[in-house]
Design an enzyme around this catalytic site. Structure first.
Site, PDB file in Angstrom:
ATOM      1  N   LYS A  77      10.944   2.906   2.734  1.00  0.00           N
ATOM      2  CA  LYS A  77      10.961   4.376   2.777  1.00  0.00           C
ATOM      3  C   LYS A  77      11.662   4.956   1.553  1.00  0.00           C
ATOM      4  CE  LYS A  77      10.483   6.638   6.506  1.00  0.00           C
ATOM      5  NZ  LYS A  77       9.549   7.481   7.168  1.00  0.00           N
ATOM      6  N   TYR A 116      -6.697   2.368   5.648  1.00  0.00           N
ATOM      7  CA  TYR A 116      -5.781   1.281   5.333  1.00  0.00           C
ATOM      8  C   TYR A 116      -5.830   0.098   6.294  1.00  0.00           C
ATOM      9  CZ  TYR A 116      -2.840   4.035   8.518  1.00  0.00           C
ATOM     10  OH  TYR A 116      -2.353   4.757   9.577  1.00  0.00           O
ATOM     11  N   CYS A 135      10.597  44.820 -17.458  1.00  0.00           N
ATOM     12  CA  CYS A 135      10.432  45.986 -18.334  1.00  0.00           C
ATOM     13  C   CYS A 135      11.128  47.237 -17.799  1.00  0.00           C
ATOM     14  CB  CYS A 135       8.941  46.263 -18.558  1.00  0.00           C
ATOM     15  SG  CYS A 135       8.120  46.868 -17.080  1.00  0.00           S
ATOM     16  N   CYS A 144      11.286  47.030 -12.348  1.00  0.00           N
ATOM     17  CA  CYS A 144      10.781  45.722 -12.772  1.00  0.00           C
ATOM     18  C   CYS A 144      11.863  44.997 -13.562  1.00  0.00           C
ATOM     19  CB  CYS A 144       9.534  45.889 -13.638  1.00  0.00           C
ATOM     20  SG  CYS A 144       9.037  44.332 -14.434  1.00  0.00           S
ATOM     21  N   CYS A 201       5.054  46.072 -10.309  1.00  0.00           N
ATOM     22  CA  CYS A 201       5.429  46.748 -11.545  1.00  0.00           C
ATOM     23  C   CYS A 201       4.151  47.407 -12.047  1.00  0.00           C
ATOM     24  CB  CYS A 201       5.922  45.734 -12.576  1.00  0.00           C
ATOM     25  SG  CYS A 201       5.967  46.429 -14.241  1.00  0.00           S
ATOM     26  N   LYS A 252       2.413   4.482   1.425  1.00  0.00           N
ATOM     27  CA  LYS A 252       2.543   5.025   2.786  1.00  0.00           C
ATOM     28  C   LYS A 252       2.271   6.518   2.696  1.00  0.00           C
ATOM     29  CE  LYS A 252       5.441   4.887   6.890  1.00  0.00           C
ATOM     30  NZ  LYS A 252       5.355   6.287   7.257  1.00  0.00           N
ATOM     31  N   GLU A 298       0.846  -1.203   0.000  1.00  0.00           N
ATOM     32  CA  GLU A 298       0.000   0.000   0.000  1.00  0.00           C
ATOM     33  C   GLU A 298       0.879   1.250   0.000  1.00  0.00           C
ATOM     34  OE1 GLU A 298      -1.936  -0.281   3.755  1.00  0.00           O
ATOM     35  OE2 GLU A 298      -2.858  -2.202   3.285  1.00  0.00           O
ATOM     36  N   ASP A 357       1.782  10.277   3.519  1.00  0.00           N
ATOM     37  CA  ASP A 357       2.490  11.149   4.449  1.00  0.00           C
ATOM     38  C   ASP A 357       1.515  12.140   5.069  1.00  0.00           C
ATOM     39  OD1 ASP A 357       4.489  12.194   5.901  1.00  0.00           O
ATOM     40  OD2 ASP A 357       5.477  13.230   4.246  1.00  0.00           O
ATOM     41  N   CYS A 417       3.846  45.649 -19.451  1.00  0.00           N
ATOM     42  CA  CYS A 417       5.022  44.842 -19.109  1.00  0.00           C
ATOM     43  C   CYS A 417       4.846  43.443 -19.713  1.00  0.00           C
ATOM     44  CB  CYS A 417       5.153  44.762 -17.595  1.00  0.00           C
ATOM     45  SG  CYS A 417       6.362  43.547 -17.049  1.00  0.00           S
TER      46      CYS A 417
HETATM   47  S1  IVH Z   1      -0.194   0.518   8.869  1.00  0.00           S
HETATM   48  C1  IVH Z   1       1.147  -2.073  11.345  1.00  0.00           C
HETATM   49  N1  IVH Z   1      -0.559   1.480   6.473  1.00  0.00           N
HETATM   50  O1  IVH Z   1       2.710   5.192   8.863  1.00  0.00           O
HETATM   51  C2  IVH Z   1       0.286  -0.934  11.452  1.00  0.00           C
HETATM   52  N2  IVH Z   1       0.400   2.896   8.129  1.00  0.00           N
HETATM   53  O2  IVH Z   1       5.042   4.365  10.596  1.00  0.00           O
HETATM   54  C3  IVH Z   1       0.973   0.381  11.254  1.00  0.00           C
HETATM   55  N3  IVH Z   1       0.889   5.152   7.346  1.00  0.00           N
HETATM   56  O3  IVH Z   1       1.411   5.766  12.050  1.00  0.00           O
HETATM   57  C4  IVH Z   1       0.240   1.282  10.387  1.00  0.00           C
HETATM   58  N4  IVH Z   1       0.167   4.896   5.298  1.00  0.00           N
HETATM   59  O4  IVH Z   1       0.497   7.136  10.111  1.00  0.00           O
HETATM   60  C5  IVH Z   1      -0.111   1.730   7.712  1.00  0.00           C
HETATM   61  N5  IVH Z   1      -0.939   2.226   4.305  1.00  0.00           N
HETATM   62  C6  IVH Z   1      -0.515   2.469   5.543  1.00  0.00           C
HETATM   63  C7  IVH Z   1       0.001   3.712   5.933  1.00  0.00           C
HETATM   64  C8  IVH Z   1       0.457   3.881   7.244  1.00  0.00           C
HETATM   65  C9  IVH Z   1       0.697   5.732   6.159  1.00  0.00           C
HETATM   66  C10 IVH Z   1       1.506   5.808   8.519  1.00  0.00           C
HETATM   67  C11 IVH Z   1       0.675   5.783   9.760  1.00  0.00           C
HETATM   68  C12 IVH Z   1       1.498   5.134  10.811  1.00  0.00           C
HETATM   69  C13 IVH Z   1       2.875   5.247  10.250  1.00  0.00           C
HETATM   70  C14 IVH Z   1       3.707   4.080  10.716  1.00  0.00           C
END
Ligand code: IVH
Length: 677
Positions: free
Chosen positions: A325, A237, A424, A421, A439, A127, A125, A129, A444
């Site tokens: 990561k 998730y 121009c 500017c 400007c 991850k 999946e 942010d 311009c």
């Molecule tokens: S699973 C095993 N799935 O990542 C259960 N976490 O470092 C742990 N996160 O605190 C979470 N996308 O904020 C999981 N598809 C995803 C995720 C995810 C982002 C974040 C989440 C968690 C952190 C863990």
């Protein structure tokens, strides 16, 4: 569920429940599937009808009603809550080797448990942010939403999570589980983030460092009204604690979530082979820059719950999952020079010319600095080290001075906007009320380029972007927006980057844009403060360009969303000689300068309020509503003396009796059709 035919309502409670179901359905189509079935007006009419019923019958208001998403009361503090099941974190892998080593560790661990040669299935999946959240549903109703906090204790942010339209307030299950805790990540999409920072920069407010910070600040707001103004999104998730339901595999949980309308990313994959997992991680890494939200890695999870249990948790990290990561998106480099670029109104925007640096998979040389105040607040100097951030497709930005700047004894002088500017050479001015030095030269070329770019974007002309605008300007073919409509396919075909086909296509796209509605043309003109919505509101208020040009400042102020200062600006800029010339030129080219359809207050149904009851033979309630609205009429939920007509179908409800009591005219579908335009 089908929205097709509304059941005849018997009483307000039933109709309210039915409206909630419809609103949930259409909200899901719009916010989760991005595939709406009805227009905004029809959706608003349903919401209005529900609001009307709830106003008449406050006892019918339920916490899971779509009317309760915004408008919640501010809280005085965030309350700490204990999660029903710990929210874990993840160990990291930074390479294919580390990922393979993780799989080997799992095999070794299971071997010690007496399980040899386990057949792993994996789920990969994105991850996301953002911030982890927990959504608690008890007996099918969204009861509480909380931040992760330290994994055991988080903060109650239910009031804010409710404002996120993609989060169901109620599960559409007849027999819901006693309790289910849904886990997901709240985030701000990159376009929403960019727009929010842009708005804040324009208003002279501090900008957010990145989408994550901005989502974090938003989710912890005390006032849900402020949250609703800053669009948050969510991907779900996992499922945490449950009662009355259980899953044997993670994939099953994801399918359950999807089935019950939770947003689950469509590209989550189930995989069997180690190499496929590695390939999937690499593929996400490549796609990273083209997503409209930020991801900082890929999460790989073992699918079978029984294997997860056997693998267990060390500290806060499960052995059965890992985060692949990506490399960081920030980097340290030298800010060689600060440049200034005029925007479409002449406001000079600072930008950073950087020592080229590799960040988030690309080399960057330029970064935005928003505005003068932002620049001053960040305390940046030419020639010093800075930290830059590149987030997805958003323009890279300079975050702060580099890590060693504070140790310097002597720093270069702070930067200032230029006295002339840079495009121009006209002497610049700094209006007192603005955060921008400007400007003032309307001719311009820098300003013109921005205005033309804005025009082609607003008019949605395919194949006409920055590069082409620059080319046509350099060739002297385009000076004002009207010149686009005089471009000649044959001459374009001879230019670098064009052939006969592409040149003809471009001219056709330009020609097609003449059909854009009046409101969009108003927006495209590039009047300060007139965005897409104000353009549309002005077009509806004044109907024609001549109506708008003939309006006084006070009259313009009557437009929805327009205040006194804005009205003055709009009036002044419209009556500017160059603008008047452009409008006449565009009129001569055949652009739409009139609003189509009946005006509010002028259509055949103007001033008439309709109430629908029962099932009509051929029209659904939504279709009937859309047609009435298109005819200039209004649809409301309850009958009063002011109601124009009650449209009654089969099995009408109490509204028919109410209409008869009040002497309101009752018509059937044929009667309605005869009134429609
Ligand atoms: S699973 C095993 N799935 O990542 C259960 N976490 O470092 C742990 N996160 O605190 C979470 N996308 O904020 C999981 N598809 C995803 C995720 C995810 C982002 C974040 C989440 C968690 C952190 C863990």
């Amino acid at each position: 569920m089908s929205a097709a035919r509304a059941e005849p309502e018997r009483d307000p409670a039933k109709r309210a429940a039915e409206l909630r179901r419809l609103l949930e359905h259409h909200g899901y189509r719009y916010y989760v599937l991005d595939d709406p079935e009805i227009g905004d007006d029809a959706y608003d009419a349903l919401l209005d009808e529900l609001r009307a019923i709830e106003a008449d019958h406050p006892e019918l208001v339920t916490p899971d009603s779509p009317t309760q998403r915004i408008g919640g009361e501010p809280v005085s503090d965030l309350i700490k809550v204990r999660h029903p099941q710990q929210m874990l974190s993840l160990a990291n892998a930074r390479s294919a080797e580390e990922l393979r080593a993780w799989i080997q560790r799992m095999r070794n661990h299971l071997a010690r448990e007496g399980i040899t040669d386990p057949e792993f299935e994996y789920v990969a999946e994105p991850k996301i942010d953002g911030l982890a959240i927990s959504l608690l549903y008890r007996n099918g109703v969204f009861e509480r939403g909380a931040t992760r906090g330290n994994g055991e204790i988080g903060e109650d942010v239910t009031h804010n999570l409710r404002t996120i339209p993609a989060i169901p307030l109620r599960l559409d299950i007849d027999d819901p589980p006693t309790m289910v805790e849904v886990r997901g990540e709240v985030y701000m999409s990159l376009p929403d983030f960019a727009a929010l920072n842009e708005r804040r920069a324009q208003a002279g407010l501090s900008t957010f460092m990145n989408p994550r910070n901005s989502a974090a600040g938003t989710i912890r707001q005390l006032d849900p009204k402020l949250t609703a103004d800053r669009p948050l999104s969510v991907w779900c998730y996992a499922i945490g604690a449950t009662q009355g339901i259980s899953f044997e595999a993670h994939w099953e949980a994801l399918e359950w979530l999807r089935e019950h309308r939770f947003p689950v990313h469509p590209d989550v994959k189930k995989l069997q082979i180690e190499d496929e997992v590695v390939a999937q991680c690499q593929s996400w890494e490549q796609r990273r820059g083209s997503l409209d939200f930020e991801i900082d890695g890929v999460v790989v999870k073992v699918n079978e719950v029984e294997l997860q249990r056997r693998l267990g948790v060390v500290g806060r990290e499960p052995r059965w999952a890992i985060a692949w990561k990506f490399p960081p998106t920030t980097a340290v480099t030298r800010l060689n020079q600060i440049g200034w670029n005029p925007g479409k109104f002449g406001d000079l925007h600072p930008y950073a010319m950087l020592e080229p640096v590799h960040v988030g998979g690309v080399t960057i040389k330029l970064a935005t600095l928003h505005n003068e105040e932002d620049l001053a607040r960040k305390d940046l100097r030419e020639g010093e080290e800075v930290i830059v951030l590149r987030a997805g497709d958003v323009i890279p930005q300079v975050l702060s001075p580099g890590p060693h700047v504070a140790e310097r004894e002597k720093r270069p002088p702070p930067p200032h906007p230029p006295a002339e500017c840079p495009i121009c050479q006209t002497p610049t001015v700094k209006p007192e009320e603005s955060v921008f030095t400007r400007c003032p030269n309307r001719d311009c070329p820098g300003r013109r380029w921005q205005l033309l770019k804005h025009f082609v974007g607003a008019m949605d002309i395919d194949g006409l972007g920055e590069k082409q605008v620059s080319l046509f300007m350099e060739l002297g073919w385009v000076r004002t927006a009207a010149d686009f409509y005089r471009l000649d396919a044959e001459r374009i075909a001879g230019q670098p980057g064009f052939g006969e086909v592409s040149a003809q296509k471009l001219v056709t796209a330009v020609e097609d844009s003449k059909r854009q509605p009046f409101g969009r043309v108003l927006y495209a003109l590039g009047i300060e403060e007139v965005g897409y919505v104000t353009g549309r509101n002005l077009s509806q208020q004044f109907r024609t360009i001549d109506g708008l040009l003939g309006a006084s400042i006070e009259e313009i102020e009557q437009t929805q969303g327009v205040g006194p200062k804005m009205a003055q600006t709009i009036h002044d800029q419209l009556h500017d000689e160059q603008m008047l010339g452009l409008i006449e030129d565009l009129r001569a080219q055949g652009l739409r300068l009139e609003q189509e359809g009946p005006a509010p207050g002028t259509g055949p149904l103007a001033g008439k309020t309709f109430v629908l009851t029962g099932t009509l033979p051929n029209l659904t309630r939504e279709e009937a509503t859309e047609r009435i609205v298109a005819g200039g009429g209004k649809v409301t939920g309850s009958v009063s003396r002011r109601t124009g007509y009650v449209v009654a179908g089969e099995s009408p409800g109490s509204k028919l009796a109410q209409a008869e009591r009040l002497g309101v005219q009752v018509i059937d579908e044929d009667g309605l059709r005869s009134l429609l335009p």
